[in-house]
Design a protein around this motif. Structure first.
Motif, PDB file in Angstrom:
ATOM      1  N   CYS A  39     -56.798  53.381 -21.901  1.00 42.38           N
ATOM      2  CA  CYS A  39     -56.874  53.328 -23.357  1.00 42.38           C
ATOM      3  C   CYS A  39     -55.476  53.504 -23.925  1.00 42.38           C
ATOM      4  CB  CYS A  39     -57.796  54.427 -23.869  1.00 42.38           C
ATOM      5  SG  CYS A  39     -57.893  54.543 -25.675  1.00 42.38           S
ATOM      6  N   ALA A  40     -55.162  52.782 -24.992  1.00 39.23           N
ATOM      7  CA  ALA A  40     -53.878  52.925 -25.674  1.00 39.23           C
ATOM      8  C   ALA A  40     -54.086  52.830 -27.173  1.00 39.23           C
ATOM      9  CB  ALA A  40     -52.893  51.850 -25.216  1.00 39.23           C
ATOM     10  N   MET A  41     -53.213  53.485 -27.923  1.00 40.99           N
ATOM     11  CA  MET A  41     -53.226  53.405 -29.380  1.00 40.99           C
ATOM     12  C   MET A  41     -52.001  52.618 -29.814  1.00 40.99           C
ATOM     13  SD  MET A  41     -55.996  55.001 -29.891  1.00 40.99           S
ATOM     14  CE  MET A  41     -56.006  55.125 -31.675  1.00 40.99           C
ATOM     15  N   LEU A  42     -52.229  51.500 -30.479  1.00 41.67           N
ATOM     16  CA  LEU A  42     -51.160  50.563 -30.837  1.00 41.67           C
ATOM     17  C   LEU A  42     -50.898  50.629 -32.342  1.00 41.67           C
ATOM     18  CD1 LEU A  42     -52.525  47.609 -28.678  1.00 41.67           C
ATOM     19  CD2 LEU A  42     -50.943  49.434 -27.998  1.00 41.67           C
ATOM     20  N   GLY A  43     -49.658  50.934 -32.706  1.00 40.77           N
ATOM     21  CA  GLY A  43     -49.347  51.250 -34.091  1.00 40.77           C
ATOM     22  C   GLY A  43     -48.842  50.113 -34.951  1.00 40.77           C
ATOM     23  N   SER A  44     -48.714  48.913 -34.391  1.00 39.22           N
ATOM     24  CA  SER A  44     -48.229  47.794 -35.189  1.00 39.22           C
ATOM     25  C   SER A  44     -48.909  46.508 -34.744  1.00 39.22           C
ATOM     26  CB  SER A  44     -46.706  47.640 -35.046  1.00 39.22           C
ATOM     27  OG  SER A  44     -46.364  47.143 -33.762  1.00 39.22           O
ATOM     28  N   VAL A  45     -48.916  45.533 -35.635  1.00 43.24           N
ATOM     29  CA  VAL A  45     -49.512  44.235 -35.313  1.00 43.24           C
ATOM     30  C   VAL A  45     -48.753  43.582 -34.164  1.00 43.24           C
ATOM     31  CG1 VAL A  45     -50.070  41.940 -36.198  1.00 43.24           C
ATOM     32  CG2 VAL A  45     -50.343  43.951 -37.675  1.00 43.24           C
ATOM     33  N   ALA A  46     -47.434  43.720 -34.177  1.00 49.28           N
ATOM     34  CA  ALA A  46     -46.626  43.126 -33.109  1.00 49.28           C
ATOM     35  C   ALA A  46     -47.004  43.710 -31.756  1.00 49.28           C
ATOM     36  CB  ALA A  46     -45.143  43.355 -33.389  1.00 49.28           C
ATOM     37  N   GLU A  47     -47.240  45.019 -31.701  1.00 48.19           N
ATOM     38  CA  GLU A  47     -47.615  45.648 -30.443  1.00 48.19           C
ATOM     39  C   GLU A  47     -49.022  45.240 -30.015  1.00 48.19           C
ATOM     40  OE1 GLU A  47     -45.834  48.010 -28.079  1.00 48.19           O
ATOM     41  OE2 GLU A  47     -44.720  46.360 -28.991  1.00 48.19           O
ATOM     42  N   VAL A  48     -49.918  45.093 -30.954  1.00 45.03           N
ATOM     43  CA  VAL A  48     -51.268  44.627 -30.626  1.00 45.03           C
ATOM     44  C   VAL A  48     -51.191  43.249 -29.973  1.00 45.03           C
ATOM     45  CG1 VAL A  48     -53.493  43.891 -31.563  1.00 45.03           C
ATOM     46  CG2 VAL A  48     -52.408  45.981 -32.415  1.00 45.03           C
ATOM     47  N   ALA A 121     -47.626  47.395 -19.400  1.00 45.63           N
ATOM     48  CA  ALA A 121     -47.848  46.844 -20.736  1.00 45.63           C
ATOM     49  C   ALA A 121     -47.731  47.859 -21.854  1.00 45.63           C
ATOM     50  CB  ALA A 121     -49.235  46.193 -20.801  1.00 45.63           C
ATOM     51  N   ILE A 122     -47.902  49.138 -21.569  1.00 49.71           N
ATOM     52  CA  ILE A 122     -48.063  50.109 -22.652  1.00 49.71           C
ATOM     53  C   ILE A 122     -46.789  50.336 -23.457  1.00 49.71           C
ATOM     54  CG2 ILE A 122     -47.547  52.158 -21.254  1.00 49.71           C
ATOM     55  CD1 ILE A 122     -49.865  53.531 -22.853  1.00 49.71           C
ATOM     56  N   GLY A 123     -45.620  50.126 -22.862  1.00 46.54           N
ATOM     57  CA  GLY A 123     -44.384  50.309 -23.610  1.00 46.54           C
ATOM     58  C   GLY A 123     -44.228  51.733 -24.106  1.00 46.54           C
ATOM     59  N   SER A 124     -43.911  51.889 -25.395  1.00 43.25           N
ATOM     60  CA  SER A 124     -43.720  53.225 -25.971  1.00 43.25           C
ATOM     61  C   SER A 124     -44.972  53.747 -26.673  1.00 43.25           C
ATOM     62  CB  SER A 124     -42.560  53.198 -26.970  1.00 43.25           C
ATOM     63  OG  SER A 124     -42.844  52.290 -28.030  1.00 43.25           O
TER      64      SER A 124
END
Length: 210
Positions: A39-48, A121-124
């Motif tokens: 599970c990940a929480m994505l904070g921007s449209v670009a990251e999604v 894939a998760i990045g920051s």
């Protein structure tokens, strides 16, 4: 009915080391029916959109306010709130207004099938890898019977809490055991210490409740 408590046993800014430590602990309790979820929480449209390209099979679910859709049918809910797979994500940026962060998840997969791809894939973004349906062995020298209901390992990525809301630059491995409290003291904490020690790790902080 019982609950679990998860103790941190390893922390590092190196995601490769963190994943290796988590796998070592997981393998100690792994059995034929063990599974993994991410599970990940994505904070921007670009990251999604970036993560969707890397993990197209993931389910993406946008944020919703409490009672936002009270009294409405499921058909009236935005698709992003109900959850969509990567290829079906909205292309219109306005669809994400009020929906960030977007949760990305893949659940109940075979062990070893997603961990490397998810970590890459998760990045920051903050997230977790959770291995469940493990089986911790007996520890007769420590006076503990084994268990399976609460036998899990979690790798927290870029966060220090199971709520995924405490952004950090470190990754933390958690070992889960049954919560058994008496007089404010966790009676099975020594079992968590024993489990960590079997794979060269050690409890480094207080337990976390979900």
């Amino acid at each position: 009915m019982s609950d679990d408590i998860a103790y941190p046993v390893f922390r590092t800014p190196d995601v490769v080391l963190a994943l290796g430590a988590a796998r070592r602990l997981m393998e100690f309790g792994r059995c034929e029916y063990s599974e993994v979820s991410v599970c990940a929480m994505l904070g921007s449209v670009a990251e999604v959109r970036r993560v969707a390209k890397a993990l197209p099979a993931a389910l993406f679910r946008g944020h919703e306010e409490a009672w936002e859709f009270e009294g409405m049918s499921w058909e009236e809910h935005p698709a992003l709130v109900l959850g969509v797979r990567g290829p079906d994500l909205p292309s219109d940026p306005s669809a994400y207004e009020g929906r960030l962060p977007v949760e990305c998840e893949l659940r109940d997969l075979p062990v070893g099938s997603i961990e490397d791809a998810f970590t890459a894939a998760i990045g920051s973004n903050s997230g977790e890898i959770n291995w469940e349906h493990l089986a911790w062995p007996d520890a007769p020298e420590a006076g503990f019977h084994g268990e399976s209901k609460h036998a899990e390992v979690t790798l927290l990525l870029n966060t220090g809490t199971r709520d995924l809301d405490d952004r950090t630059d470190e990754h933390t491995v958690l070992v889960h055991v049954r919560s058994s409290s008496f007089g404010g003291r966790q009676m099975r904490e020594p079992y968590a210490h024993w489990l960590a020690e079997q794979v060269g790790l050690a409890v480094i902080g207080p337990g976390q409740r979900w």
